[in-house]
Design a protein around this motif. Structure first.
Motif, PDB file in Angstrom:
ATOM      1  N   GLN A   1      -2.163  -6.319   6.977  1.00 19.87           N
ATOM      2  CA  GLN A   1      -3.108  -5.487   6.287  1.00 19.87           C
ATOM      3  C   GLN A   1      -3.050  -4.588   5.372  1.00 19.87           C
ATOM      4  O   GLN A   1      -3.588  -3.977   4.262  1.00 19.87           O
ATOM      5  CB  GLN A   1      -4.310  -5.033   7.312  1.00 19.87           C
ATOM      6  N   LEU A   2      -1.632  -4.072   5.383  1.00 18.56           N
ATOM      7  CA  LEU A   2      -1.382  -2.984   4.495  1.00 18.56           C
ATOM      8  C   LEU A   2      -1.285  -3.283   3.171  1.00 18.56           C
ATOM      9  O   LEU A   2      -2.057  -2.282   2.440  1.00 18.56           O
ATOM     10  CB  LEU A   2       0.262  -2.569   4.828  1.00 18.56           C
TER      11      LEU A   2
ATOM     12  N   VAL B   1       7.667   2.701   8.511  1.00 17.56           N
ATOM     13  CA  VAL B   1       8.569   1.859   9.130  1.00 17.56           C
ATOM     14  C   VAL B   1       7.927   0.982  10.122  1.00 17.56           C
ATOM     15  O   VAL B   1       6.752   1.456  10.796  1.00 17.56           O
ATOM     16  CB  VAL B   1       9.709   2.662   9.974  1.00 17.56           C
ATOM     17  N   LEU B   2       8.087  -0.317  10.289  1.00 17.18           N
ATOM     18  CA  LEU B   2       7.316  -1.032  10.984  1.00 17.18           C
ATOM     19  C   LEU B   2       7.850  -1.439  12.614  1.00 17.18           C
ATOM     20  O   LEU B   2       9.083  -1.147  12.654  1.00 17.18           O
ATOM     21  CB  LEU B   2       7.429  -2.810  10.389  1.00 17.18           C
ATOM     22  N   SER B   3       7.067  -2.106  13.444  1.00 22.33           N
ATOM     23  CA  SER B   3       7.537  -2.281  14.725  1.00 22.33           C
ATOM     24  C   SER B   3       8.284  -3.556  14.630  1.00 22.33           C
ATOM     25  O   SER B   3       8.454  -4.146  13.669  1.00 22.33           O
ATOM     26  CB  SER B   3       6.337  -2.553  15.535  1.00 22.33           C
ATOM     27  N   ASN B   4       8.814  -4.012  15.904  1.00 24.78           N
ATOM     28  CA  ASN B   4       9.468  -5.153  15.947  1.00 24.78           C
ATOM     29  C   ASN B   4       8.712  -6.392  15.484  1.00 24.78           C
ATOM     30  O   ASN B   4       7.487  -6.243  15.557  1.00 24.78           O
ATOM     31  CB  ASN B   4       9.890  -5.560  17.371  1.00 24.78           C
TER      32      ASN B   4
ATOM     33  N   GLN C   1      -0.921  10.927   3.719  1.00 22.92           N
ATOM     34  CA  GLN C   1      -1.755  11.455   2.955  1.00 22.92           C
ATOM     35  C   GLN C   1      -2.625  10.353   2.036  1.00 22.92           C
ATOM     36  O   GLN C   1      -3.727  10.510   1.982  1.00 22.92           O
ATOM     37  CB  GLN C   1      -1.175  12.334   1.965  1.00 22.92           C
ATOM     38  N   LEU C   2      -1.995   9.142   1.843  1.00 19.22           N
ATOM     39  CA  LEU C   2      -2.515   7.998   1.343  1.00 19.22           C
ATOM     40  C   LEU C   2      -3.495   7.422   2.290  1.00 19.22           C
ATOM     41  O   LEU C   2      -4.595   6.623   1.754  1.00 19.22           O
ATOM     42  CB  LEU C   2      -1.556   6.996   0.857  1.00 19.22           C
ATOM     43  N   GLY C   3      -3.627   7.717   3.554  1.00 20.49           N
ATOM     44  CA  GLY C   3      -4.483   7.174   4.637  1.00 20.49           C
ATOM     45  C   GLY C   3      -3.840   5.950   5.158  1.00 20.49           C
ATOM     46  O   GLY C   3      -4.844   5.443   5.856  1.00 20.49           O
ATOM     47  N   VAL C   4      -2.536   5.678   5.109  1.00 27.06           N
ATOM     48  CA  VAL C   4      -1.966   4.923   5.939  1.00 27.06           C
ATOM     49  C   VAL C   4      -2.114   5.109   7.565  1.00 27.06           C
ATOM     50  O   VAL C   4      -1.689   6.422   7.734  1.00 27.06           O
ATOM     51  CB  VAL C   4      -0.659   4.366   5.662  1.00 27.06           C
ATOM     52  N   LYS C   5      -2.919   4.471   8.528  1.00 27.20           N
ATOM     53  CA  LYS C   5      -2.877   4.727   9.894  1.00 27.20           C
ATOM     54  C   LYS C   5      -1.902   4.250  10.611  1.00 27.20           C
ATOM     55  O   LYS C   5      -1.654   3.331  10.314  1.00 27.20           O
ATOM     56  CB  LYS C   5      -4.366   4.410  10.292  1.00 27.20           C
ATOM     57  N   ALA C   6      -1.426   5.070  11.554  1.00 31.15           N
ATOM     58  CA  ALA C   6      -0.674   4.569  12.634  1.00 31.15           C
ATOM     59  C   ALA C   6      -0.990   3.353  13.218  1.00 31.15           C
ATOM     60  O   ALA C   6      -2.419   3.201  13.835  1.00 31.15           O
ATOM     61  CB  ALA C   6      -0.262   5.568  13.731  1.00 31.15           C
ATOM     62  N   GLY C   7      -0.245   2.087  13.568  1.00 30.30           N
ATOM     63  CA  GLY C   7      -0.610   0.912  14.032  1.00 30.30           C
ATOM     64  C   GLY C   7      -1.337   0.177  13.163  1.00 30.30           C
ATOM     65  O   GLY C   7      -1.666  -1.023  13.722  1.00 30.30           O
TER      66      GLY C   7
ATOM     67  N   VAL D   1       4.748   2.001  12.817  1.00 31.35           N
ATOM     68  CA  VAL D   1       4.927   2.834  13.749  1.00 31.35           C
ATOM     69  C   VAL D   1       5.412   4.180  13.237  1.00 31.35           C
ATOM     70  O   VAL D   1       5.372   5.014  13.922  1.00 31.35           O
ATOM     71  CB  VAL D   1       5.725   2.333  14.817  1.00 31.35           C
ATOM     72  N   ALA D   2       5.601   4.117  12.087  1.00 27.74           N
ATOM     73  CA  ALA D   2       6.134   5.674  11.466  1.00 27.74           C
ATOM     74  C   ALA D   2       5.670   5.726   9.940  1.00 27.74           C
ATOM     75  O   ALA D   2       5.910   4.667   9.115  1.00 27.74           O
ATOM     76  CB  ALA D   2       7.666   5.927  11.667  1.00 27.74           C
TER      77      ALA D   2
END
Length: 425
Positions: A58-59, A30-33, A47-53, A39-40
């Motif tokens: 860049q995703l 889930v993305l921020s505004n 587990q895939l390695g997606v970091k918060a923030g 953000v979530a």
DNA sequence: TCTGGGGTCCTAGGACCC
DNA sequence: TCTGGGGTCCTAGGACCC
């Protein structure tokens, strides 16, 4: 007495999944505004390695081969779903308070381990059955240890969503396993400092003396140290009453135009007033801040802020909006491209203990304004948030407040919007 | 091109007063 | 020549949380 903390797992993702069951066990974020950054994350996304923030743009570059479901944030949905979770928790305890959108602390009386454990497992089941949202529960003698317990509940399936730390042996064992950077109250900075001193687990920290902790850090770390040792040091009151309310956003596009900022500021101010009324308080200081975009190193940077102190604390939308507009006019500087703007109200007091200034006070007018705001709140609650607004809140081109920021991947609002609900004939 | 929002608390240092 | 000392208030910055 024991504390229990009940924490929704990956809250925003879980809310979205309730209405998208096909996404169970799939990576979801889930993305921020403004669809700015992540953000979530679901467990699979982590587990895939997606970091918060991670910035959204860049995703795709970072995970080109992965199918990741993406949602814009939908706070109306999350607010409604978590309210349902809270009402179920309320039925299971004599005393609880909400700590954040997705967490609540409960007080539990002296119970034996088996009873505490059964309480938690039962609550988990009922919340899941009633809302579709999974929760993790940690139970211990201090809030920091209860937080630690939820970490175990989330990381080890064997706990069946509820971990209880009720004896010295369990406390000591837990601290030896809990990484220092997972301790509640120790953030990135302090974790780095502690790790540099070769302190790797919570037990490493508690093995030092209180004097050492105090001299190397501050009173907050000292509280954390005590809490980890089982001494209750963070009172409930510290975490409830609000001392300031802030509504701010990053704008979809930078602007150097004062007129373009006006409706934004008016809306944020109106939202502040609503929040004040909802918690039955009033504020005496209104301030506005304007930031440029710190990522644009090629542009001139500025941070401008102005505040106004009102004679009488108020929660009246018109009054707060007009004060905010005045702040905006004074804070605004020509020649800068502003990116993030916001309104903050402070000097908050309970509405029923208003210290009125007799120069400023007119009882009849005061009660009229109060009734007006009550009616507006009621209509906006019944018919949707922007049914009644001030003219100053209107955006050009009939945009709504929510449209003024980007939300390309927003889900519908099945729980709160009439238009999205199937009408039964 | 694109980088969240909403909070709290503590501390150090400067202004100011007597 | 010599440059007090203590208290309070405010602000900015830095740390934390979700």
């Amino acid at each position: 007495m024991f504390y229990a903390i009940v924490d929704c797992d990956n809250c925003y993702v879980s809310c979205e999944r309730v209405f998208h069951p096909e996404l169970k066990n799939k990576p979801v974020v889930v993305l921020s505004n403004n669809d700015g950054c992540v953000v979530a994350r679901s467990k699979e996304a982590k587990q895939l390695g997606v970091k918060a923030g991670t910035p959204f743009f860049q995703l795709e570059r970072l995970f080109p081969k992965q199918e990741i479901a993406v949602f814009s944030s939908n706070y109306e949905l999350y607010g409604d779903m978590t309210a349902r979770v809270m009402s179920i928790i309320r039925r299971h305890t004599d005393y609880f308070f909400r700590y954040s959108i997705d967490e609540a602390f409960c007080h539990l009386n002296e119970m034996r381990f088996s009873e505490l454990k059964a309480w938690g497992e039962r609550l988990h089941k009922e919340v899941e059955r009633g809302t579709g949202i999974p929760v993790s529960i940690g139970i211990a003698r201090t809030k920091t240890l209860a937080k630690a317990a939820t970490w175990f509940a989330k990381h080890y399936a064997g706990y069946r969503h509820c971990c209880v730390i009720d004896t010295e042996e369990k406390r000591e064992k837990a601290l030896r396993v809990l990484p220092i950077d997972e301790v509640w109250g120790i953030g990135r900075r302090y974790a780095k400092k502690l790790q540099a001193m070769n302190l790797k687990t919570a037990a490493d920290l508690t093995s030092y003396s209180e004097g050492w902790v105090q001299s190397m850090f501050n009173i907050n770390m000292q509280r954390t140290w005590n809490e980890l040792r089982g001494i209750d040091s963070v009172p409930d009151e510290k975490m409830t009453a609000k001392k300031s309310i802030c509504v701010s956003r990053s704008l979809a596009e930078m602007t150097n135009d004062l007129n373009a900022l006006r409706p934004h500021i008016a809306n944020y101010a109106a939202r502040c007033a609503e929040k004040l009324r909802r918690q039955q308080t009033a504020a005496s200081v209104v301030s506005v801040f304007l930031y440029t975009n710190p990522f644009r190193e090629d542009l001139q940077q500025t941070f401008d802020t102005r505040e106004i102190t009102l004679l009488t604390p108020t929660s009246d939308t018109a009054r707060i909006v007009s004060a905010a507009k005045e702040c905006l006019r004074k804070a605004f500087k020509h020649g800068y491209y502003y990116k993030k703007v916001g309104v903050v109200v402070t000097g908050i007091v309970a509405q029923n203990s208003l210290q009125t200034n007799f120069v400023d006070y007119d009882a009849a007018h005061f009660s009229k304004i109060k009734r007006l705001n009550q009616v507006v709140d009621k209509m906006n609650k019944l018919y949707g948030r922007e049914t009644v607004t001030l003219a100053a809140q209107q955006y050009p081109k009939k945009q709504s407040f929510a449209d003024a920021i980007r939300h390309e991947y927003r889900s519908k609002n099945p729980t709160t919007r009439w238009s999205d609900i199937i009408i039964l004939k």
